[in-house]
Design a protein around this motif. Sequence first.
Motif, PDB file in Angstrom:
ATOM      1  N   ASP A  61      -4.353   0.101   3.460  1.00 56.95           N
ATOM      2  CA  ASP A  61      -5.619   0.386   2.789  1.00 56.95           C
ATOM      3  C   ASP A  61      -6.026  -0.834   1.984  1.00 56.95           C
TER       4      ASP A  61
ATOM      5  N   PRO B 196      -4.993   3.871  -3.371  1.00 55.16           N
ATOM      6  CA  PRO B 196      -3.877   4.568  -2.758  1.00 55.16           C
ATOM      7  C   PRO B 196      -4.379   5.656  -1.810  1.00 55.16           C
TER       8      PRO B 196
ATOM      9  N   THR C 233       1.185   5.393   0.384  1.00 49.61           N
ATOM     10  CA  THR C 233       0.588   6.654   0.797  1.00 49.61           C
ATOM     11  C   THR C 233       1.528   7.763   0.346  1.00 49.61           C
TER      12      THR C 233
ATOM     13  N   ASP D  95      -7.828  -1.168  -1.369  1.00 52.76           N
ATOM     14  CA  ASP D  95      -7.491  -1.180  -2.784  1.00 52.76           C
ATOM     15  C   ASP D  95      -6.950   0.132  -3.318  1.00 52.76           C
TER      16      ASP D  95
ATOM     17  N   ASP E 136       0.874  -1.168   0.000  1.00 52.94           N
ATOM     18  CA  ASP E 136       0.000   0.000   0.000  1.00 52.94           C
ATOM     19  C   ASP E 136       0.912   1.218   0.000  1.00 52.94           C
TER      20      ASP E 136
END
Length: 86
Positions: free
Chosen positions: A79, A83, A49, A81, A47
């Motif tokens: 998360d 971004p 960010t 799915d 994931d």
Amino acid sequence: MAKKQKLEHSELAGEFAEDGVTVLVDIYRPAGSQNDWVLEVVTEEDDVTTWEEPFATDREAFDEFLATVARDGIRSFFDGDDPIVH
């Protein structure tokens, strides 16, 4: 074929662990530039960010990361799915 831009990574970038969870904190800018720093956090599950606004210094970027962990917890970077954007 387009050349991939070389990046300069901050000395503050690296792995960060808390509560048994490890994430990669990446703070970077184009190599050889005085551009602002980009902050990304990558989890073990890939994931990603990314903060929308860059930071004037790598210290400001790292401090924002630490503030986010203190406020929302390290698991806030995971998360399903989509971004995450800060």
